[in-house]
Design a protein around this motif. Structure first.
Motif, PDB file in Angstrom:
ATOM      1  N   GLU A  19       0.833  -1.211   0.000  1.00  0.00           N
ATOM      2  CA  GLU A  19       0.000   0.000   0.000  1.00  0.00           C
ATOM      3  C   GLU A  19       0.866   1.260   0.000  1.00  0.00           C
ATOM      4  N   LYS A  20       1.967   1.245   0.726  1.00  0.00           N
ATOM      5  CA  LYS A  20       2.888   2.389   0.716  1.00  0.00           C
ATOM      6  C   LYS A  20       3.524   2.553  -0.659  1.00  0.00           C
ATOM      7  N   ALA A  21       3.858   1.438  -1.307  1.00  0.00           N
ATOM      8  CA  ALA A  21       4.451   1.500  -2.647  1.00  0.00           C
ATOM      9  C   ALA A  21       3.464   2.106  -3.646  1.00  0.00           C
ATOM     10  N   VAL A  22       2.201   1.721  -3.549  1.00  0.00           N
ATOM     11  CA  VAL A  22       1.191   2.283  -4.460  1.00  0.00           C
ATOM     12  C   VAL A  22       1.013   3.772  -4.184  1.00  0.00           C
ATOM     13  N   THR A  23       1.009   4.155  -2.933  1.00  0.00           N
ATOM     14  CA  THR A  23       0.906   5.568  -2.579  1.00  0.00           C
ATOM     15  C   THR A  23       2.075   6.356  -3.173  1.00  0.00           C
ATOM     16  N   GLU A  24       3.273   5.791  -3.086  1.00  0.00           N
ATOM     17  CA  GLU A  24       4.451   6.460  -3.651  1.00  0.00           C
ATOM     18  C   GLU A  24       4.372   6.529  -5.176  1.00  0.00           C
ATOM     19  N   ALA A  25       3.778   5.511  -5.791  1.00  0.00           N
ATOM     20  CA  ALA A  25       3.675   5.457  -7.253  1.00  0.00           C
ATOM     21  C   ALA A  25       2.519   6.284  -7.802  1.00  0.00           C
ATOM     22  N   LEU A  26       1.587   6.681  -6.968  1.00  0.00           N
ATOM     23  CA  LEU A  26       0.399   7.397  -7.434  1.00  0.00           C
ATOM     24  C   LEU A  26       0.725   8.581  -8.348  1.00  0.00           C
ATOM     25  N   PRO A  27       1.689   9.447  -8.009  1.00  0.00           N
ATOM     26  CA  PRO A  27       2.000  10.569  -8.917  1.00  0.00           C
ATOM     27  C   PRO A  27       2.484  10.106 -10.295  1.00  0.00           C
ATOM     28  N   LEU A  28       3.089   8.930 -10.378  1.00  0.00           N
ATOM     29  CA  LEU A  28       3.543   8.412 -11.672  1.00  0.00           C
ATOM     30  C   LEU A  28       2.352   8.159 -12.588  1.00  0.00           C
ATOM     31  N   PHE A  29       1.305   7.578 -12.029  1.00  0.00           N
ATOM     32  CA  PHE A  29       0.092   7.331 -12.813  1.00  0.00           C
ATOM     33  C   PHE A  29      -0.581   8.647 -13.178  1.00  0.00           C
ATOM     34  N   LEU A  30      -0.771   9.504 -12.185  1.00  0.00           N
ATOM     35  CA  LEU A  30      -1.534  10.732 -12.400  1.00  0.00           C
ATOM     36  C   LEU A  30      -0.862  11.677 -13.386  1.00  0.00           C
ATOM     37  N   ALA A  31       0.455  11.595 -13.508  1.00  0.00           N
ATOM     38  CA  ALA A  31       1.180  12.440 -14.461  1.00  0.00           C
ATOM     39  C   ALA A  31       1.224  11.821 -15.858  1.00  0.00           C
ATOM     40  N   ALA A  32       0.807  10.576 -15.979  1.00  0.00           N
ATOM     41  CA  ALA A  32       0.886   9.879 -17.272  1.00  0.00           C
ATOM     42  C   ALA A  32      -0.146  10.420 -18.251  1.00  0.00           C
ATOM     43  N   ASP A  33       0.267  10.514 -19.503  1.00  0.00           N
ATOM     44  CA  ASP A  33      -0.627  10.964 -20.566  1.00  0.00           C
ATOM     45  C   ASP A  33      -1.844  10.042 -20.645  1.00  0.00           C
ATOM     46  N   GLY A  34      -3.031  10.606 -20.537  1.00  0.00           N
ATOM     47  CA  GLY A  34      -4.267   9.842 -20.673  1.00  0.00           C
ATOM     48  C   GLY A  34      -4.820   9.267 -19.395  1.00  0.00           C
ATOM     49  N   CYS A  35      -4.120   9.411 -18.270  1.00  0.00           N
ATOM     50  CA  CYS A  35      -4.622   8.870 -17.000  1.00  0.00           C
ATOM     51  C   CYS A  35      -5.613   9.848 -16.381  1.00  0.00           C
ATOM     52  N   ASP A  36      -6.749   9.296 -15.935  1.00  0.00           N
ATOM     53  CA  ASP A  36      -7.808  10.129 -15.363  1.00  0.00           C
ATOM     54  C   ASP A  36      -8.106   9.793 -13.903  1.00  0.00           C
ATOM     55  N   GLY A  37      -7.297   8.911 -13.288  1.00  0.00           N
ATOM     56  CA  GLY A  37      -7.514   8.605 -11.881  1.00  0.00           C
ATOM     57  C   GLY A  37      -7.167   7.175 -11.540  1.00  0.00           C
ATOM     58  N   VAL A  38      -6.967   6.949 -10.248  1.00  0.00           N
ATOM     59  CA  VAL A  38      -6.527   5.649  -9.741  1.00  0.00           C
ATOM     60  C   VAL A  38      -7.302   5.321  -8.475  1.00  0.00           C
ATOM     61  N   ASP A  39      -7.701   4.060  -8.344  1.00  0.00           N
ATOM     62  CA  ASP A  39      -8.319   3.553  -7.118  1.00  0.00           C
ATOM     63  C   ASP A  39      -7.634   2.250  -6.752  1.00  0.00           C
ATOM     64  N   LEU A  40      -7.429   2.027  -5.460  1.00  0.00           N
ATOM     65  CA  LEU A  40      -6.905   0.754  -4.968  1.00  0.00           C
ATOM     66  C   LEU A  40      -7.897   0.221  -3.959  1.00  0.00           C
ATOM     67  N   GLN A  41      -8.315  -1.023  -4.148  1.00  0.00           N
ATOM     68  CA  GLN A  41      -9.255  -1.654  -3.234  1.00  0.00           C
ATOM     69  C   GLN A  41      -8.670  -2.959  -2.735  1.00  0.00           C
ATOM     70  N   VAL A  54      -7.238   1.799 -12.794  1.00  0.00           N
ATOM     71  CA  VAL A  54      -6.702   3.032 -13.356  1.00  0.00           C
ATOM     72  C   VAL A  54      -7.561   3.415 -14.556  1.00  0.00           C
ATOM     73  N   ARG A  55      -8.070   4.637 -14.530  1.00  0.00           N
ATOM     74  CA  ARG A  55      -8.906   5.124 -15.623  1.00  0.00           C
ATOM     75  C   ARG A  55      -8.012   5.766 -16.681  1.00  0.00           C
ATOM     76  N   TRP A  56      -8.180   5.316 -17.922  1.00  0.00           N
ATOM     77  CA  TRP A  56      -7.401   5.812 -19.060  1.00  0.00           C
ATOM     78  C   TRP A  56      -8.344   6.319 -20.145  1.00  0.00           C
ATOM     79  N   GLU A  57      -7.875   7.304 -20.911  1.00  0.00           N
ATOM     80  CA  GLU A  57      -8.671   7.793 -22.038  1.00  0.00           C
ATOM     81  C   GLU A  57      -8.888   6.685 -23.060  1.00  0.00           C
ATOM     82  N   THR A  58      -7.833   5.899 -23.331  1.00  0.00           N
ATOM     83  CA  THR A  58      -7.922   4.790 -24.287  1.00  0.00           C
ATOM     84  C   THR A  58      -7.066   3.635 -23.783  1.00  0.00           C
TER      85      THR A  58
END
Length: 98
Positions: A19-41, A54-58
């Motif tokens: 969970e800490k690793a995903v938290t640290e990686a979150l900005p990597l996803f959010l800065a990616a071209d086409g990423c619209d959000g991330v959820d971890l369950q 992870v929500r992507w445009e395509t």
């Protein structure tokens, strides 16, 4: 808009570190071209099982653009050591929203 769902089995006892690793990686996803959000369950019945959504445009934004990036390599370096098995990944799109 599509959602990538990755079912990830984590090595028992490494859930907090994952969970800490995903938290640290979150900005990597959010800065990616086409990423619209991330959820971890996390599963109630199987506490070492997670679903990363992870929500992507395509699909291409995920499978080509992100997967070929340094951000993907960093994500796997952070989270990968906690994986008990390779993630099971699929892409879905909404057909009914309520």
């Amino acid at each position: 808009m599509i959602t990538k769902i990755a079912q990830i089995e984590i090595l028992p006892g490494q859930e907090d570190a994952f969970e800490k690793a995903v938290t640290e990686a979150l900005p990597l996803f959010l800065a990616a071209d086409g990423c619209d959000g991330v959820d971890l369950q996390r599963s109630v019945e199987h506490p070492s099982r997670y679903r990363l959504m992870v929500r992507w445009e395509t699909v291409k934004h995920h499978t080509v653009t992100f997967r070929a990036s340094d951000a993907f390599t960093r994500w796997r370096a952070l989270a990968g050591p906690h994986f008990a098995a390779p993630p099971k990944v699929e892409h879905v799109y909404p057909v009914l929203a309520h």
